[in-house]
Design a protein around this motif. Structure first.
Motif, PDB file in Angstrom:
ATOM      1  N   PRO A   5     -27.927 -64.528 -50.282  1.00 49.88           N
ATOM      2  CA  PRO A   5     -28.381 -65.924 -49.368  1.00 49.88           C
ATOM      3  C   PRO A   5     -29.817 -65.392 -48.627  1.00 49.88           C
ATOM      4  O   PRO A   5     -29.779 -64.023 -48.217  1.00 49.88           O
ATOM      5  CB  PRO A   5     -27.199 -65.946 -48.555  1.00 49.88           C
ATOM      6  CG  PRO A   5     -26.346 -64.932 -48.617  1.00 49.88           C
ATOM      7  CD  PRO A   5     -26.747 -64.227 -49.929  1.00 49.88           C
ATOM      8  N   PHE A   6     -30.652 -66.156 -48.480  1.00 43.12           N
ATOM      9  CA  PHE A   6     -31.669 -65.890 -47.416  1.00 43.12           C
ATOM     10  C   PHE A   6     -31.282 -66.424 -46.135  1.00 43.12           C
ATOM     11  O   PHE A   6     -30.420 -67.039 -45.758  1.00 43.12           O
ATOM     12  CB  PHE A   6     -33.029 -66.473 -47.833  1.00 43.12           C
ATOM     13  CG  PHE A   6     -33.262 -68.032 -47.867  1.00 43.12           C
ATOM     14  CD1 PHE A   6     -33.200 -68.642 -48.970  1.00 43.12           C
ATOM     15  CD2 PHE A   6     -33.317 -68.621 -46.728  1.00 43.12           C
ATOM     16  CE1 PHE A   6     -33.152 -70.282 -49.171  1.00 43.12           C
ATOM     17  CE2 PHE A   6     -33.354 -69.931 -46.748  1.00 43.12           C
ATOM     18  CZ  PHE A   6     -33.516 -70.841 -47.783  1.00 43.12           C
ATOM     19  N   HIS A   7     -32.153 -65.862 -45.296  1.00 41.71           N
ATOM     20  CA  HIS A   7     -32.206 -66.313 -43.810  1.00 41.71           C
ATOM     21  C   HIS A   7     -33.327 -66.741 -43.271  1.00 41.71           C
ATOM     22  O   HIS A   7     -34.328 -65.898 -43.733  1.00 41.71           O
ATOM     23  CB  HIS A   7     -31.631 -65.023 -42.951  1.00 41.71           C
ATOM     24  CG  HIS A   7     -31.854 -64.953 -41.337  1.00 41.71           C
ATOM     25  ND1 HIS A   7     -30.999 -65.714 -40.512  1.00 41.71           N
ATOM     26  CD2 HIS A   7     -32.822 -64.874 -40.585  1.00 41.71           C
ATOM     27  CE1 HIS A   7     -31.496 -65.965 -39.479  1.00 41.71           C
ATOM     28  NE2 HIS A   7     -32.708 -65.132 -39.506  1.00 41.71           N
ATOM     29  N   ALA A  29     -23.404 -77.870 -42.521  1.00 36.24           N
ATOM     30  CA  ALA A  29     -22.169 -77.210 -41.742  1.00 36.24           C
ATOM     31  C   ALA A  29     -22.999 -76.465 -40.535  1.00 36.24           C
ATOM     32  O   ALA A  29     -23.763 -75.616 -40.939  1.00 36.24           O
ATOM     33  CB  ALA A  29     -20.983 -76.595 -42.548  1.00 36.24           C
ATOM     34  N   GLU A  30     -22.378 -76.643 -39.318  1.00 28.23           N
ATOM     35  CA  GLU A  30     -22.821 -75.764 -38.334  1.00 28.23           C
ATOM     36  C   GLU A  30     -22.185 -74.537 -37.981  1.00 28.23           C
ATOM     37  O   GLU A  30     -20.987 -74.466 -38.181  1.00 28.23           O
ATOM     38  CB  GLU A  30     -22.928 -76.510 -36.862  1.00 28.23           C
ATOM     39  CG  GLU A  30     -23.357 -75.994 -35.754  1.00 28.23           C
ATOM     40  CD  GLU A  30     -23.393 -76.696 -34.571  1.00 28.23           C
ATOM     41  OE1 GLU A  30     -23.159 -76.121 -33.674  1.00 28.23           O
ATOM     42  OE2 GLU A  30     -23.616 -77.969 -34.563  1.00 28.23           O
ATOM     43  N   ASP A  39     -27.034 -72.087 -35.553  1.00 24.79           N
ATOM     44  CA  ASP A  39     -26.919 -71.686 -37.241  1.00 24.79           C
ATOM     45  C   ASP A  39     -26.443 -72.873 -38.007  1.00 24.79           C
ATOM     46  O   ASP A  39     -25.455 -73.538 -37.787  1.00 24.79           O
ATOM     47  CB  ASP A  39     -25.765 -70.455 -37.426  1.00 24.79           C
ATOM     48  CG  ASP A  39     -26.415 -69.214 -36.988  1.00 24.79           C
ATOM     49  OD1 ASP A  39     -27.571 -68.957 -36.781  1.00 24.79           O
ATOM     50  OD2 ASP A  39     -25.490 -68.488 -36.831  1.00 24.79           O
ATOM     51  N   PHE A  40     -27.075 -73.027 -39.470  1.00 26.79           N
ATOM     52  CA  PHE A  40     -26.865 -74.044 -40.343  1.00 26.79           C
ATOM     53  C   PHE A  40     -26.538 -73.457 -41.574  1.00 26.79           C
ATOM     54  O   PHE A  40     -27.172 -72.394 -42.019  1.00 26.79           O
ATOM     55  CB  PHE A  40     -27.793 -75.079 -40.310  1.00 26.79           C
ATOM     56  CG  PHE A  40     -27.980 -76.072 -39.004  1.00 26.79           C
ATOM     57  CD1 PHE A  40     -26.851 -76.923 -38.641  1.00 26.79           C
ATOM     58  CD2 PHE A  40     -28.952 -75.690 -38.384  1.00 26.79           C
ATOM     59  CE1 PHE A  40     -26.919 -77.731 -37.655  1.00 26.79           C
ATOM     60  CE2 PHE A  40     -29.210 -76.540 -37.303  1.00 26.79           C
ATOM     61  CZ  PHE A  40     -28.148 -77.422 -36.886  1.00 26.79           C
ATOM     62  N   HIS A  45     -27.191 -70.809 -47.635  1.00 28.29           N
ATOM     63  CA  HIS A  45     -28.306 -70.072 -46.995  1.00 28.29           C
ATOM     64  C   HIS A  45     -28.144 -70.108 -45.327  1.00 28.29           C
ATOM     65  O   HIS A  45     -27.922 -71.362 -45.053  1.00 28.29           O
ATOM     66  CB  HIS A  45     -29.523 -70.185 -47.304  1.00 28.29           C
ATOM     67  CG  HIS A  45     -29.641 -70.102 -48.998  1.00 28.29           C
ATOM     68  ND1 HIS A  45     -29.745 -68.884 -49.565  1.00 28.29           N
ATOM     69  CD2 HIS A  45     -29.580 -70.970 -49.845  1.00 28.29           C
ATOM     70  CE1 HIS A  45     -29.902 -68.916 -50.901  1.00 28.29           C
ATOM     71  NE2 HIS A  45     -29.752 -70.125 -51.152  1.00 28.29           N
ATOM     72  N   GLN A  46     -28.466 -69.006 -44.727  1.00 25.17           N
ATOM     73  CA  GLN A  46     -28.715 -69.199 -43.121  1.00 25.17           C
ATOM     74  C   GLN A  46     -29.999 -69.748 -42.718  1.00 25.17           C
ATOM     75  O   GLN A  46     -30.622 -68.715 -42.908  1.00 25.17           O
ATOM     76  CB  GLN A  46     -28.051 -68.106 -42.549  1.00 25.17           C
ATOM     77  CG  GLN A  46     -27.925 -68.111 -41.062  1.00 25.17           C
ATOM     78  CD  GLN A  46     -27.598 -66.554 -40.393  1.00 25.17           C
ATOM     79  OE1 GLN A  46     -28.288 -65.837 -40.684  1.00 25.17           O
ATOM     80  NE2 GLN A  46     -26.716 -66.609 -39.747  1.00 25.17           N
TER      81      GLN A  46
END
Length: 139
Positions: A5-7, A29-30, A39-40, A45-46
């Motif tokens: 996952p990317f940030h 989603a939070e 953050d979502f 991915h974050q």
């Protein structure tokens, strides 16, 4: 190996509006949050909306297949049914598109469905899909 996952951290000028848009309209989603950031979960991915008034928006645009594409922008490559459902969800929410849902590069390598819109702080988002996922990096 699975794709990690990317940030991505990005500026917003109103956290309540960011929460309403990313959680409410896009269905993210939070995760954790504070008075300064949220953050979502952006399809696994974050992404993190950071309160930074006046820092969001375009630096430029580039012509791509007859459209002025905003730079910078971020987004995802969805499967076609998810892209179509999101396009309808955004239309139903009254989203103003920078580039309406369309198919770019029709009949050429890399043919893709794409749409551009902005979050409440002016950050540009592109969501795209390929009828043939093998075309993602086609030349």
């Amino acid at each position: 190996m699975a794709t990690p996952p990317f940030h991505l951290a990005f500026p917003v000028d109103d956290l309540a509006a960011a929460r309403a848009f990313y959680a409410g309209v896009l269905g993210c989603a939070e995760g954790r949050s504070s008075e300064e950031w949220i953050d979502f979960d952006f399809h696994g991915h974050q992404i993190v909306a950071h309160l930074a008034s006046g820092a969001a928006g375009d630096a430029a645009s580039n012509p791509v297949d007859g459209h002025g594409v905003p730079v910078p922008h971020f987004g995802l490559v969805l499967d076609m049914p998810a892209w179509e459902a999101l396009a309808q969800r955004l239309k139903d929410a009254g989203t103003q598109f920078v580039i309406e849902p369309t198919v770019r590069f029709k009949g050429k390598a890399g043919e893709q469905a794409t749409m551009f819109f902005r979050d409440p702080s002016g950050n540009a988002i592109e969501m795209k899909a390929f009828a043939d996922p093998a075309q993602l990096f086609a030349k």
